[in-house]
Write an enzyme that holds these catalytic residues in place. Structure first.
Site, mmCIF file in Angstrom:
data_model
loop_
_atom_site.group_PDB
_atom_site.id
_atom_site.type_symbol
_atom_site.label_atom_id
_atom_site.label_comp_id
_atom_site.label_asym_id
_atom_site.label_seq_id
_atom_site.Cartn_x
_atom_site.Cartn_y
_atom_site.Cartn_z
ATOM 1 N N CYS A 1 0.863 -1.184 0.000
ATOM 2 C CA CYS A 1 0.000 0.000 0.000
ATOM 3 C C CYS A 1 0.900 1.235 0.000
ATOM 4 C CB CYS A 1 -0.954 -0.005 1.198
ATOM 5 S SG CYS A 1 -0.129 -0.082 2.796
ATOM 6 N N THR A 2 0.338 2.411 0.178
ATOM 7 C CA THR A 2 1.088 3.656 0.014
ATOM 8 C C THR A 2 2.261 3.782 0.980
ATOM 9 O OG1 THR A 2 -0.936 4.745 -0.723
ATOM 10 C CG2 THR A 2 0.902 6.164 -0.099
#
Length: 328
Positions: free
Chosen positions: A184-185
């Site tokens: 994810c980010t």
């Protein structure tokens, strides 16, 4: 030349007593030094992105690190030419990451301090991307994936993170016996989701430590095998990741040409995120459909002060018309 702005991305799962009171104290300090950004504080930890000049961000990091609960908190730092936020928000929430488990009969929530997947550094994650026996799952929202993602990563057929557990259960027979790696980010979503995968019975679960943001800064991998740009939840909208052979994978909603410029549909009741060049935004008054382009509350029309005649002429140029009752 104006001073560079630093953007700090960070999170930490840690028990915070009286989290609501701490959120108020946190907001007071941030405002006192002129910091901008968005921070979530919950009983389970803290998650934020903030921006400011060097002195301001340094004061903030020193203040956070002075609290023994956050002494080892990892700040990921970007340098930009302008602020990433316009205001300062600190919100108390029940969770810093809402996986929706209790809402959807998936038993109790996950505590990443007790259960989480194996941490992979950027080099190890790159090796996982190249391994045919490893399944790489993107755990982000659909619009984040569409702007950029790791080459070969699976795009779950979901719109948002909370739908991911059900998608995995519906498809687990396809990769239950394989190694599963998630990303994810910045890492905060994967801490919780990888723990859920472990609880679901997946035997070999890994996660990109520090998220995509860290992968792009690693001096060895330099973001290689990432296609497109990374979506961020601030005024920048996107940041580059691949510094080896960057590509643009997203396409303009209106003409299909390469485009990384995200805008929201001007119909406030639609608000769909679409890719559009400035030229096409103007041409289509930022509407994703004929109905949205002719909607009486079209925000593009309002923001740009178009007269009814100018609005009608824009639509006529693309073979559409403005209903008589709209804008009259």
């Amino acid at each position: 030349m104006s001073e560079k702005i630093r953007v700090l991305l960070y999170y930490k799962y840690v028990s915070i007593e009286n989290a609501q009171e701490y959120a108020a104290k946190h907001l007071e300090f941030c405002k006192s030094i002129g910091l901008k950004g968005r921070i979530l504080i919950a009983d389970e930890g803290i998650n934020g992105t903030v921006s400011g000049d060097y002195e301001t961000t340094q004061k903030y990091m020193d203040w956070v690190h002075s609290d023994e609960r956050f002494a080892d908190l990892w700040f990921k730092i970007d340098e930009e030419n302008q602020q990433a936020f316009r205001k300062m928000f600190v919100r108390y929430k029940k969770e810093i990451v809402h996986l929706g488990l209790e809402d959807n009969n998936f038993d109790s929530d996950i505590n990443p301090l007790e259960t989480t997947g194996e941490y992979l550094n950027p080099k190890q994650f790159k090796e996982a991307l190249l391994d045919e026996d490893t399944v790489v799952l993107d755990t982000r929202n659909d619009y984040e994936y569409d702007l950029g993602h790791f080459r070969g990563a699976i795009r779950p057929d979901i719109r948002n993170f909370r739908e991911l557990p059900q998608w995995v259960r519906d498809n687990k027979d396809k990769f239950m016996e394989k190694r599963v790696v998630v990303y994810c980010t910045g890492g905060v979503r994967c801490e919780k989701f990888s723990g859920w995968l472990v609880r679901e019975g997946f035997k070999d679960v890994g996660q990109l430590h520090g998220g995509i943001a860290t992968y792009g800064k690693d001096p060895e991998v330099q973001g290689e095998l990432w296609d497109g740009a990374m979506y961020v939840f601030d005024d920048r909208i996107s940041v580059p990741i691949n510094h080896v052979n960057p590509t643009v994978i997203s396409k303009d909603y209106f003409d299909g040409t390469p485009c990384e410029r995200y805008v929201n549909c001007a119909n406030p009741f639609c608000n769909k995120q679409i890719f559009a060049s400035e030229e096409n935004e103007t041409k289509y008054v930022r509407g994703c459909s004929p109905e949205c382009r002719a909607h009486e509350r079209n925000r593009y029309v309002q923001e740009n002060g178009l007269s009814r005649q100018e609005w009608a002429e824009r639509l006529e140029a693309i073979g559409e018309s403005l209903p008589e009752f709209v804008g009259a």
